[in-house]
Design a protein around this motif. Structure first.
Motif, PDB file in Angstrom:
ATOM      1  N   LEU A  48       0.808  -1.212   0.000  1.00 15.32           N
ATOM      2  CA  LEU A  48       0.000   0.000   0.000  1.00 15.32           C
ATOM      3  C   LEU A  48       0.848   1.271   0.000  1.00 15.32           C
ATOM      4  O   LEU A  48       0.287   2.374   0.048  1.00 15.32           O
ATOM      5  N   ASP A  49       2.161   1.132  -0.055  1.00 16.58           N
ATOM      6  CA  ASP A  49       3.037   2.306  -0.054  1.00 16.58           C
ATOM      7  C   ASP A  49       2.814   3.100  -1.336  1.00 16.58           C
ATOM      8  O   ASP A  49       3.018   2.594  -2.446  1.00 16.58           O
ATOM      9  N   CYS A  50       2.395   4.350  -1.171  1.00 16.06           N
ATOM     10  CA  CYS A  50       2.108   5.198  -2.328  1.00 16.06           C
ATOM     11  C   CYS A  50       3.170   6.252  -2.557  1.00 16.06           C
ATOM     12  O   CYS A  50       3.169   6.899  -3.617  1.00 16.06           O
ATOM     13  N   GLU A  51       4.070   6.461  -1.594  1.00 19.28           N
ATOM     14  CA  GLU A  51       5.116   7.468  -1.730  1.00 19.28           C
ATOM     15  C   GLU A  51       6.471   6.844  -1.439  1.00 19.28           C
ATOM     16  O   GLU A  51       6.588   5.942  -0.604  1.00 19.28           O
ATOM     17  N   ALA A  52       7.460   7.329  -2.142  1.00 18.07           N
ATOM     18  CA  ALA A  52       8.835   6.916  -1.867  1.00 18.07           C
ATOM     19  C   ALA A  52       9.365   7.677  -0.658  1.00 18.07           C
ATOM     20  O   ALA A  52       9.054   8.860  -0.469  1.00 18.07           O
ATOM     21  N   VAL A  53      10.137   7.013   0.146  1.00 16.70           N
ATOM     22  CA  VAL A  53      10.703   7.637   1.350  1.00 16.70           C
ATOM     23  C   VAL A  53      12.024   8.280   0.968  1.00 16.70           C
ATOM     24  O   VAL A  53      12.999   7.586   0.646  1.00 16.70           O
ATOM     25  N   PRO A  54      12.083   9.613   0.941  1.00 14.08           N
ATOM     26  CA  PRO A  54      13.342  10.259   0.542  1.00 14.08           C
ATOM     27  C   PRO A  54      14.403  10.118   1.621  1.00 14.08           C
ATOM     28  O   PRO A  54      14.121  10.157   2.822  1.00 14.08           O
ATOM     29  N   ASP A  55      15.640   9.959   1.173  1.00 16.66           N
ATOM     30  CA  ASP A  55      16.777   9.872   2.078  1.00 16.66           C
ATOM     31  C   ASP A  55      17.418  11.254   2.186  1.00 16.66           C
ATOM     32  O   ASP A  55      17.964  11.770   1.202  1.00 16.66           O
ATOM     33  N   PRO A  56      17.354  11.898   3.347  1.00 19.16           N
ATOM     34  CA  PRO A  56      17.939  13.251   3.442  1.00 19.16           C
ATOM     35  C   PRO A  56      19.449  13.263   3.277  1.00 19.16           C
ATOM     36  O   PRO A  56      20.024  14.298   2.973  1.00 19.16           O
ATOM     37  N   MET A  57      20.112  12.105   3.449  1.00 20.34           N
ATOM     38  CA  MET A  57      21.565  12.040   3.305  1.00 20.34           C
ATOM     39  C   MET A  57      21.988  11.649   1.900  1.00 20.34           C
ATOM     40  O   MET A  57      23.180  11.512   1.630  1.00 20.34           O
ATOM     41  N   ASP A  58      21.018  11.445   1.012  1.00 19.71           N
ATOM     42  CA  ASP A  58      21.325  11.032  -0.358  1.00 19.71           C
ATOM     43  C   ASP A  58      21.650  12.250  -1.210  1.00 19.71           C
ATOM     44  O   ASP A  58      21.011  12.536  -2.213  1.00 19.71           O
ATOM     45  N   ALA A  59      22.608  13.004  -0.813  1.00 17.64           N
ATOM     46  CA  ALA A  59      23.059  14.181  -1.553  1.00 17.64           C
ATOM     47  C   ALA A  59      24.374  14.656  -0.940  1.00 17.64           C
ATOM     48  O   ALA A  59      24.718  14.293   0.194  1.00 17.64           O
ATOM     49  N   GLU A  60      25.088  15.451  -1.667  1.00 18.80           N
ATOM     50  CA  GLU A  60      26.345  15.974  -1.173  1.00 18.80           C
ATOM     51  C   GLU A  60      26.068  17.069  -0.148  1.00 18.80           C
ATOM     52  O   GLU A  60      25.390  18.056  -0.446  1.00 18.80           O
ATOM     53  N   GLN A  61      26.552  16.880   1.048  1.00 19.33           N
ATOM     54  CA  GLN A  61      26.326  17.833   2.119  1.00 19.33           C
ATOM     55  C   GLN A  61      27.654  18.160   2.795  1.00 19.33           C
ATOM     56  O   GLN A  61      28.469  17.273   3.055  1.00 19.33           O
ATOM     57  N   THR A  62      27.847  19.418   3.084  1.00 16.36           N
ATOM     58  CA  THR A  62      29.066  19.849   3.790  1.00 16.36           C
ATOM     59  C   THR A  62      28.649  20.707   4.971  1.00 16.36           C
ATOM     60  O   THR A  62      27.772  21.568   4.855  1.00 16.36           O
ATOM     61  N   TRP A  63      29.295  20.471   6.097  1.00 14.57           N
ATOM     62  CA  TRP A  63      28.998  21.244   7.299  1.00 14.57           C
ATOM     63  C   TRP A  63      29.759  22.564   7.229  1.00 14.57           C
ATOM     64  O   TRP A  63      30.938  22.603   6.911  1.00 14.57           O
ATOM     65  N   PRO A  64      29.089  23.685   7.505  1.00 13.18           N
ATOM     66  CA  PRO A  64      29.791  24.976   7.388  1.00 13.18           C
ATOM     67  C   PRO A  64      30.902  25.088   8.426  1.00 13.18           C
ATOM     68  O   PRO A  64      30.806  24.589   9.552  1.00 13.18           O
ATOM     69  N   THR A  65      31.962  25.784   8.033  1.00 10.40           N
ATOM     70  CA  THR A  65      33.098  25.992   8.926  1.00 10.40           C
ATOM     71  C   THR A  65      32.785  27.121   9.916  1.00 10.40           C
ATOM     72  O   THR A  65      31.795  27.850   9.787  1.00 10.40           O
ATOM     73  N   ASP A  66      33.692  27.276  10.919  1.00 10.34           N
ATOM     74  CA  ASP A  66      33.509  28.334  11.919  1.00 10.34           C
ATOM     75  C   ASP A  66      33.588  29.712  11.273  1.00 10.34           C
ATOM     76  O   ASP A  66      32.865  30.645  11.661  1.00 10.34           O
ATOM     77  N   GLU A  67      34.453  29.851  10.287  1.00 14.89           N
ATOM     78  CA  GLU A  67      34.576  31.138   9.625  1.00 14.89           C
ATOM     79  C   GLU A  67      33.290  31.499   8.882  1.00 14.89           C
ATOM     80  O   GLU A  67      32.833  32.646   8.921  1.00 14.89           O
ATOM     81  N   GLU A  68      32.675  30.509   8.216  1.00 15.81           N
ATOM     82  CA  GLU A  68      31.427  30.764   7.499  1.00 15.81           C
ATOM     83  C   GLU A  68      30.293  31.096   8.458  1.00 15.81           C
ATOM     84  O   GLU A  68      29.434  31.933   8.158  1.00 15.81           O
ATOM     85  N   LEU A  69      30.284  30.437   9.627  1.00 15.84           N
ATOM     86  CA  LEU A  69      29.248  30.748  10.612  1.00 15.84           C
ATOM     87  C   LEU A  69      29.404  32.169  11.130  1.00 15.84           C
ATOM     88  O   LEU A  69      28.406  32.887  11.330  1.00 15.84           O
ATOM     89  N   ARG A  70      30.673  32.617  11.391  1.00 15.12           N
ATOM     90  CA  ARG A  70      30.883  33.972  11.866  1.00 15.12           C
ATOM     91  C   ARG A  70      30.496  35.000  10.805  1.00 15.12           C
ATOM     92  O   ARG A  70      29.913  36.047  11.121  1.00 15.12           O
ATOM     93  N   GLU A  71      30.777  34.693   9.543  1.00 16.32           N
ATOM     94  CA  GLU A  71      30.379  35.602   8.470  1.00 16.32           C
ATOM     95  C   GLU A  71      28.860  35.703   8.367  1.00 16.32           C
ATOM     96  O   GLU A  71      28.316  36.789   8.133  1.00 16.32           O
TER      97      GLU A  71
END
Length: 795
Positions: free
Chosen positions: A349-372
């Motif tokens: 009965l599954d009518c929708e695909a379950v998206p994977d939030p990690m299925d993409a290129e992801q980078t955590w912002p650096t401290d310098e980017e957070l300060r900016e």
């Protein structure tokens, strides 16, 4: 005599050009023109055989078709494992909504007729005719019940009124049924015996014209005598039927008996047992079944109870027939199980695909980017005046006047607002005068028929103003297609950041997988939809064949189904593989002539797609063979359009009906009809906007253009985009002049002072996820938006 010298061709010998056969190699070119003796003899023999056998082959085809047609007639509605013939009595006028007298005459055709009353109607068996008929009588003004009855009916019996023939609701019903599919028809009228014989002839001629308008080969039948009713039944049983392919490709049944049993774990859900005759194609217990207005469900098992209306059974008395409840509980004697569900092979009965939030290129912002980022947010803070006692958190939600203007410009509705030029002001004046003229005409018409004191009781001023704004926007779009005004208070490169320029709308490349919205991660897509459709529509294996009287046990059905039992008839459709999954479905639709209301893209509509009913907000585009399709802001009345929505997969062919509804009053009206085009998330729907400017100074092929942009940065941003004029000139931006948006441009020829310079920008648009299977509460009255012609009504 000396030896003869052989002739040698000289340099002037004629050489003919060879035959042009294209790039492929012909048989003659491969064999260099030589044909062997065996091949020549074989070709002559084959030609002579084809000539001699052609007549015999055609004779065999005619005989096979005749045998197939006779076999279909013999097994239709009889006792040889065929289900009863379903007759839907459809009144086309309010005067003939009561069908009690006609049903009584149909039952009394034979004295020993077998009568079985059930939840969806009445089943009558005639032993002498060796035929069984199921008579379905849905409510006249209940459009959903009428359409459901006609989805499973084998013959439509249209009931006409002696005077008036067809009313406005009957005209709309005609349009819906013709779009949904008509298997076989019969046209009936009663009550001619109440009029003089001289008048009956003229009445029959006028009624025949109404019938021939949509069914040229059909004839009207008068059922005022019992002998006419008997001949009518024999004609219905033996007439030629047309196959409704979208219905025949799916298993379906008319529910005759129901029984609900609550589960031990929950009282809100339970097992629903429905009984009826399997029709269409084979039904498998491992598939899914669809109940209208409820959704898709799994089946536990399928039983085979005894046929309640067998021609060898006993005849019920009149008292037993009238006292039988609408929902008859099924007997448990002589019931055998045909199939039981296998959890390992059962459709999910599954009518929708379950998206994977990690299925993409992801980078955590650096401290310098957070300060900016923090510094950038602090630099944007500004002092604003707020009411006393407002906290800092509440103050962030209060918009200033500049922010309000910016939010309004970023919305899609800003493209339809009034412009800055005098043409738009003239358009407003013209539209207001037209609305005033229409209002005066309507007032003159209504004062003659209705009372002025009661006329404004149902008047909704807000609705009228919204409709007037829609009409003005549609007229503006027709006069200036795709033209928008460049905003003054925001940069054009910010307002049109998602747009791009194209060298050619037809041939320029566009990646369909580029910058997809998050909703596309929830849908399914086929690698080859044609191959999948061919595989799905193939004959199923280990399925219960049509004609069986079965009891289907449906799992996890909500208790609200008991409320749906008040609507008759009750139908159920078996789903094909993948038809419960969500995707982007496209419909080819055309606006109905009776609807004159402006229908805008993303307006919420009630959609009848095959056996489903749901609400969604479609977007419209042009129906072309190109790889890119232009977005339409309004549903056009003079051309065919394509409507795109997020909806469950439905394999073509399948009919589509679009209805607009008013949630406050409950009224609904037919908007458009069409069919399913296909399932394709990669269809490119491109929205086009045109920025326009005017020449300020002209010198040969150069000109200074103004009013297209109002900032120097915008000119530098859109400099690579090509320009064109309404008189056919093409050019480019050469340089900006000053800081107020003037720019110097060069063209391929001299400009005219009255010419308009345009820049085309494009972006891809996507449908919104507005699918909702819960239907709105709509009344039974379907109101046409404009009166029909006298020739159509014949009243």
């Amino acid at each position: 005599m000396g030896e003869q010298v052989p002739h040698r061709p000289g340099p002037l010998k004629q050489k003919n050009k060879p035959h042009k056969c294209g790039k492929h190699k012909t048989n003659r070119s491969q064999d260099k023109g030589r044909v062997g003796p065996k091949a020549a003899a074989k070709s002559k023999k084959s030609v002579s055989q084809r000539r001699s056998d052609r007549r015999n082959q055609m004779k065999q085809h005619r005989r096979n078709k005749r045998i197939a047609a006779m076999q279909e007639k013999r097994t239709r509605g009889g006792q040889e494992g065929a289900p009863p013939h379903i007759i839907a009595l459809i009144p086309l006028h309010a005067a003939v909504a009561d069908r009690t007298d006609l049903i009584r005459r149909l039952v009394e055709v034979e004295t020993d007729a077998i009568v079985h009353q059930h939840a969806s109607g009445l089943t009558v068996g005639y032993p002498k005719m060796k035929q069984r008929f199921t008579i379905v009588t849905p409510a006249y003004f209940d459009l959903c019940s009428l359409l459901d009855a006609c989805k499973v009916a084998d013959t439509f019996v249209f009931l006409y009124a002696p005077i008036g023939h067809v009313d406005s609701f009957g005209e709309i019903l005609f349009s819906c049924l013709l779009a949904q599919g008509v298997p076989a028809t019969a046209h009936v009228v009663q009550g001619f015996d109440r009029f003089p014989s001289k008048r009956q002839t003229n009445m029959k001629k006028s009624l025949q014209k109404v019938v021939e308008k949509r069914f040229p080969s059909d004839r009207i039948q008068i059922l005022d005598r019992d002998s006419d009713v008997a001949s009518f039944l024999r004609r219905v049983a033996t007439q030629k039927t047309k196959h409704v392919h979208w219905r025949d490709k799916r298993p379906h049944l008319l529910i005759e008996q129901t029984q609900f049993q609550c589960d031990s774990e929950s009282e809100e859900f339970g097992t629903l047992s429905v009984s009826g005759y399997v029709r269409g194609r084979g039904l498998s217990v491992d598939g899914l079944i669809h109940l209208p207005e409820l959704g898709d469900f799994q089946m536990r098992k399928i039983d085979a109870p005894p046929d309640p209306c067998s021609l060898k059974g006993r005849r019920l008395s009149a008292a037993e027939t009238m006292e039988t409840d609408d929902v008859v509980h099924m007997a448990t004697e002589d019931v055998r199980t045909l199939q039981e569900a296998d959890p390992s092979n059962q459709e999910s009965l599954d009518c929708e695909a379950v998206p994977d939030p990690m299925d993409a290129e992801q980078t955590w912002p650096t401290d310098e980017e957070l300060r900016e980022a923090e510094a950038r947010m602090q630099s944007k803070t500004e002092k604003r005046r707020v009411p006393p006692g407002t906290s800092e958190y509440q103050a962030t939600w209060i918009l200033t006047s500049d922010q309000e203007d910016e939010s309004e410009s970023e919305s899609e509705e800003s493209e339809y607002d009034g412009g800055l030029e005098t043409e738009f002001e003239k358009l407003d004046i013209e539209m207001n005068s037209q609305v005033d003229d229409c209002a005066s005409v309507v007032t003159e018409m209504t004062t003659e028929e209705f009372n002025d004191a009661k006329y404004d009781d149902n008047y909704d001023q807000d609705k009228e103003m919204r409709q007037m704004e829609k009409i003005k926007a549609e007229k503006e779009n027709e006069m200036f297609p795709d033209e928008v005004d460049t905003p003054l208070h925001i940069l054009a490169k910010t307002r049109f950041a998602r747009y791009r320029g194209l060298k050619s709308f037809k041939s320029s490349p566009w990646d369909p997988k580029e910058n997809l919205p998050s909703d596309y991660a929830r849908i399914f897509q086929f690698e080859d939809i044609r191959r999948t459709r061919k595989k799905v529509l193939a004959a199923p294996e280990n399925a219960i064949q049509p004609g069986w009287y079965v009891t289907i046990h449906i799992a996890n059905v909500p208790r609200s189904f008991s409320e749906a039992q008040q609507k008759m008839p009750l139908v159920a459709f078996g789903l094909l593989q993948h038809e419960q999954k969500m995707s982007v479905v496209h419909f080819v639709v055309k606006k109905h002539p009776s609807n004159s209301v402006s229908v805008k893209s993303k307006d919420s509509l009630l959609i009848h797609c095959g056996f489903r009913r749901f609400t969604a907000s479609p977007i419209y585009s042009q129906h072309t063979n190109s790889s890119k399709h232009k977005f339409e802001r309004f549903l056009r009345s003079d051309a065919v359009s394509v409507a795109s929505v997020f909806a469950p997969i439905t394999f073509s062919p399948a009919p589509v009906l679009l209805f607009s509804f008013d949630a406050r009053t409950g009224e609904q009206s037919l908007v458009a009809t069409g069919s399913v085009l296909g399932v394709d998330p990669d269809r490119l729907i491109i929205k086009k906007v045109v920025l326009s400017g005017h020449p300020y100074k002209i010198h040969k092929r150069s000109a200074v253009i103004r009013y297209m942009f109002f900032d120097r940065a915008d000119i530098a941003w859109f400099k690579p985009v090509e320009l064109h004029t309404k008189y056919g000139r093409r050019g480019h931006i050469k340089d900006s002049l000053g800081t107020h948006g003037h720019m110097k441009c060069t063209f391929d020829g001299p400009l005219k002072p009255q010419d308009t310079i345009c820049m085309d920008l494009y972006k891809r648009v996507y449908p919104k996820w507005t699918y909702d299977k819960s239907l709105p509460t709509c009344t039974a009255t379907v109101v046409p938006q404009k009166p029909l012609d006298d020739e159509e009504t014949m009243s």
